[in-house]
Design a protein around this motif. Sequence first.
Motif, PDB file in Angstrom:
ATOM      1  N   UNK A  28       0.823  -1.203   0.000  1.00  0.00           N
ATOM      2  CA  UNK A  28       0.000   0.000   0.000  1.00  0.00           C
ATOM      3  C   UNK A  28       0.857   1.252   0.000  1.00  0.00           C
ATOM      4  N   UNK A  29       2.036   1.165   0.634  1.00  0.00           N
ATOM      5  CA  UNK A  29       2.903   2.337   0.671  1.00  0.00           C
ATOM      6  C   UNK A  29       3.568   2.585  -0.676  1.00  0.00           C
ATOM      7  N   UNK A  30       3.523   1.586  -1.536  1.00  0.00           N
ATOM      8  CA  UNK A  30       4.084   1.770  -2.872  1.00  0.00           C
ATOM      9  C   UNK A  30       3.020   2.242  -3.850  1.00  0.00           C
ATOM     10  N   UNK A  31       1.778   2.323  -3.359  1.00  0.00           N
ATOM     11  CA  UNK A  31       0.654   2.536  -4.265  1.00  0.00           C
ATOM     12  C   UNK A  31       0.762   3.830  -5.068  1.00  0.00           C
ATOM     13  N   UNK A  32       1.405   4.863  -4.471  1.00  0.00           N
ATOM     14  CA  UNK A  32       1.467   6.149  -5.165  1.00  0.00           C
ATOM     15  C   UNK A  32       2.504   6.155  -6.273  1.00  0.00           C
ATOM     16  N   UNK A  33       3.339   5.116  -6.339  1.00  0.00           N
ATOM     17  CA  UNK A  33       4.435   5.120  -7.309  1.00  0.00           C
ATOM     18  C   UNK A  33       3.948   4.690  -8.682  1.00  0.00           C
ATOM     19  N   UNK A  34       4.613   5.155  -9.727  1.00  0.00           N
ATOM     20  CA  UNK A  34       4.267   4.674 -11.064  1.00  0.00           C
ATOM     21  C   UNK A  34       4.440   3.153 -11.135  1.00  0.00           C
ATOM     22  N   UNK A  35       3.632   2.518 -11.967  1.00  0.00           N
ATOM     23  CA  UNK A  35       3.641   1.057 -12.059  1.00  0.00           C
ATOM     24  C   UNK A  35       5.053   0.533 -12.364  1.00  0.00           C
ATOM     25  N   UNK A  36       5.778   1.236 -13.228  1.00  0.00           N
ATOM     26  CA  UNK A  36       7.113   0.744 -13.599  1.00  0.00           C
ATOM     27  C   UNK A  36       8.041   0.705 -12.392  1.00  0.00           C
ATOM     28  N   UNK A  37       7.935   1.689 -11.508  1.00  0.00           N
ATOM     29  CA  UNK A  37       8.792   1.711 -10.318  1.00  0.00           C
ATOM     30  C   UNK A  37       8.330   0.643  -9.329  1.00  0.00           C
ATOM     31  N   UNK A  38       7.013   0.528  -9.163  1.00  0.00           N
ATOM     32  CA  UNK A  38       6.503  -0.511  -8.242  1.00  0.00           C
ATOM     33  C   UNK A  38       6.994  -1.881  -8.648  1.00  0.00           C
ATOM     34  N   UNK A  39       6.953  -2.146  -9.949  1.00  0.00           N
ATOM     35  CA  UNK A  39       7.382  -3.461 -10.430  1.00  0.00           C
ATOM     36  C   UNK A  39       8.860  -3.695 -10.120  1.00  0.00           C
ATOM     37  N   UNK A  40       9.635  -2.611 -10.103  1.00  0.00           N
ATOM     38  CA  UNK A  40      11.067  -2.777  -9.847  1.00  0.00           C
ATOM     39  C   UNK A  40      11.358  -3.023  -8.378  1.00  0.00           C
ATOM     40  N   UNK A  41      10.583  -2.455  -7.489  1.00  0.00           N
ATOM     41  CA  UNK A  41      10.970  -2.518  -6.067  1.00  0.00           C
ATOM     42  C   UNK A  41      10.149  -3.489  -5.226  1.00  0.00           C
ATOM     43  N   UNK A  42       8.989  -3.949  -5.713  1.00  0.00           N
ATOM     44  CA  UNK A  42       8.079  -4.638  -4.786  1.00  0.00           C
ATOM     45  C   UNK A  42       8.640  -5.962  -4.269  1.00  0.00           C
ATOM     46  N   UNK A  43       9.528  -6.597  -5.022  1.00  0.00           N
ATOM     47  CA  UNK A  43      10.122  -7.835  -4.497  1.00  0.00           C
ATOM     48  C   UNK A  43      11.648  -7.721  -4.326  1.00  0.00           C
ATOM     49  N   UNK A  44      12.096  -6.499  -4.140  1.00  0.00           N
ATOM     50  CA  UNK A  44      13.524  -6.283  -3.865  1.00  0.00           C
ATOM     51  C   UNK A  44      13.689  -6.113  -2.353  1.00  0.00           C
ATOM     52  N   UNK A  45      14.422  -7.011  -1.709  1.00  0.00           N
ATOM     53  CA  UNK A  45      14.459  -6.979  -0.242  1.00  0.00           C
ATOM     54  C   UNK A  45      15.128  -5.736   0.345  1.00  0.00           C
ATOM     55  N   UNK A  46      15.909  -5.020  -0.428  1.00  0.00           N
ATOM     56  CA  UNK A  46      16.521  -3.805   0.108  1.00  0.00           C
ATOM     57  C   UNK A  46      15.667  -2.577  -0.174  1.00  0.00           C
ATOM     58  N   UNK A  47      15.034  -2.537  -1.334  1.00  0.00           N
ATOM     59  CA  UNK A  47      14.279  -1.340  -1.716  1.00  0.00           C
ATOM     60  C   UNK A  47      12.868  -1.342  -1.144  1.00  0.00           C
ATOM     61  N   UNK A  48      12.407  -2.471  -0.636  1.00  0.00           N
ATOM     62  CA  UNK A  48      11.054  -2.566  -0.073  1.00  0.00           C
ATOM     63  C   UNK A  48      11.155  -3.271   1.271  1.00  0.00           C
ATOM     64  N   UNK A  49      10.925  -2.539   2.345  1.00  0.00           N
ATOM     65  CA  UNK A  49      11.113  -3.124   3.692  1.00  0.00           C
ATOM     66  C   UNK A  49      10.235  -4.335   3.898  1.00  0.00           C
ATOM     67  N   UNK A  50       8.987  -4.253   3.477  1.00  0.00           N
ATOM     68  CA  UNK A  50       8.092  -5.388   3.689  1.00  0.00           C
ATOM     69  C   UNK A  50       8.582  -6.607   2.902  1.00  0.00           C
ATOM     70  N   UNK A  51       9.160  -6.385   1.728  1.00  0.00           N
ATOM     71  CA  UNK A  51       9.649  -7.496   0.914  1.00  0.00           C
ATOM     72  C   UNK A  51      10.788  -8.243   1.594  1.00  0.00           C
TER      73      UNK A  51
END
Length: 502
Positions: A28-51
Motif C-alpha cells: 500500500x505504501x508503494x501505491x502512489x508510485x508509477x507502475x514501472x517503479x513498483x514493479x522494480x521494487x516490490x520484491x527487492x528486499x533492500x528497496x522494499x522493507x516489507x519485501x
Amino acid sequence: MRLKLVGKDAGAAAGGGCAASGCGGSPDQLAHLPEAIRAKVHNHPCYCEEAHHHYARMHVAVAPACNIQCHYCNRKYDCANESRPGVVSELLTPDQAVKKVLAVAAHIPQMTVLGIAGPGDPLANPERTLGTFRQLAGKAPDLKLCVSTNGLALPELVDALCEHSIDHVTITINCVDPDVGVKIHPWIFWQNRRIKGRKAAEILIAQQQKGLEMLVERGIVVKVNSVMIPGVNDQHLKEVSRVVKAKGAFLHNVMPLIAEVEHGTFFGIMGQRGPSHEELQALQDTCAGDMNMMRHCRQCRADAVGLLGQDRGNEFSMDQVEAMEIDYAAALERRRQVQAAIEANRREAQRRKTGETFVPVAALHRRPSDSRPVLIAVATSGGGLINQHFGHAREFLVYEASAGDVRFIGHRRVDRYCSGGESCGDAETALQRTIRALAGCEAVLCSKIGYEPWGALETAGIQPNGEHAMEPIEEAVAAVYREMLDGGRLDVRLSTEERMSA
Ligand code: CLF
Ligand code: SF4
C-alpha cells in the motif's frame, strides 16, 4: 514499514519515520508510485522493507579492486563471524559467479536479486562486473540485477549499466561537502594517478552527483547509502538526504559506522566510534522529513546469500556449487510457483491490515497523548511472522508501537561482529549480550523461550512473550502494545511507581 492502526485514534498517528507517502515499504505504501517503479521494487528486499521478510538477495564477489580509499574499509580482513561490507571468503571469476547464482536461485526460489557489491568497487572492475551481468541477463532473466558503487567511475558507465539491464544502483555518498569528504576519503585513483586531499573529495562528490542525475534521467532506481560517522558527517547527512532526494534518489540508507581496532581500518585504529542505536534512529528520523529512509539494512558481506540477516553463504562454496546439477528451466518453474505463493500471502496480509477484522486500537478510548510509545523486539526467521525461538535468534527486529502506529525502526544483532582474540569467550554470556543488545526494548516476542532467559529478561525490565507465535509481526506488536496500554504500563497520566505496579 509502518502499519497504520485502524481505530478512532488512527487519524492521530504519531509523526516521524517513513512518511505514509512511501518508504519503499508495504504494497500500500508503494501505491502512489508509477507502475514501472513498483514493479522494480516490490520484491527487492533492500528497496522494499516489507519485501525483506519474504525475498532473498545474493551477492557475488567478482570485483576485487577499488579506486578510492575509505577510512572505514579494510578488505583484507575476513572471519567466519564477520559481516560487513567489503568482506568475502572467496573471490569469484564471472563464470564461477554465474554458476553460483544459478545454483542459489535453484535452491532458494525466493532469491529475487543478484547484487554485485565488492569486495572492492564493482565499477572499478567493469569487465568482471558487466561480464557477470551480461551472462546472467541471458541465463537467469527472472533475476533483478543490482549494483553498489562508490560512484567515482559511475558517469562513464551509466550507459553500459542500462545496456546490461541493471535497474537498481546504490551509490555510497557520505557527504556533499569536500571539507567533510576529506576526513573520510583520503585519496582516489583518477585518470591514472592518485589524487589526495580536498581535490580528491571534490572529484568524488562531483562524479557521484553526476552519476546520480544520469541514472535518474534514465529511469534507474537509485538508493543512496551513507555511513554515519559521529563527529565527522553525522550533522551533515541531513543535507546529503535533502540533496539526493532533490535529484531523484528513491531511498536513503544511513548505516552505522563499523570500526573496531582489529579490523585494521584507519577509523578502527584511531578509535573512531560508531553511533549508538539511539543516535542512528534519531538521524534517520531527522532525515525522514526530507527522504524515504531504509532502516532494515544488514550491512551485508560482498558474498552474502539469503534473506537479509540470514546469511547462507556457507552452503554455496564453489566446491559445493561445482558438485551441483542445476536444471534452471525446472528451477524457473519452481521459482515462479514459490513467488506466486509469497505474493498471495502478502496480499492476504495486506487485506487483513486494512480490513474490518483488524481493529487493534479501536477499543482504547484514549487519546494518543495519554500514552507513550514503546519499543518491542521480535524474533523472526522470515515470512513476516513471529516464528523463531528466542535462543535461536541471531538478531531481533525492533518496532516502535504507539497509540496510532506501529513502525519498524531497525534491528539488533545479538552476535555482532566478533572481536576475536582475547575478547572471544569472555565472561559475558550470550544471554547477557543479548539483553544488552535489547536495551530500550520493553517486550520481546518470540515463538518460544526457556525459563532461564525468561527470568533474566524480566529482571532486566524486558517482558518476554511467546503468546503470539506464528502471528503476523505488526499485528502481534499492536496486540502487545494494546495489552500494555490496557494494563496502564504506558499511561503518561500515571506516575512511574503507579505504572510499574500496573
Ligand atoms: Fe545487494 Fe545492495 Fe543491491 Fe541490496 S545489499 S547490492 S541494494 S542487493 Fe541491502 Fe545489504 Fe544493506 Fe546493501 S541490506 S548492505 S542495502
Ligand atoms: Fe572499501 Fe568500498 Fe570504500 Fe572501496 S569504496 S575503499 S571497497 S568501502
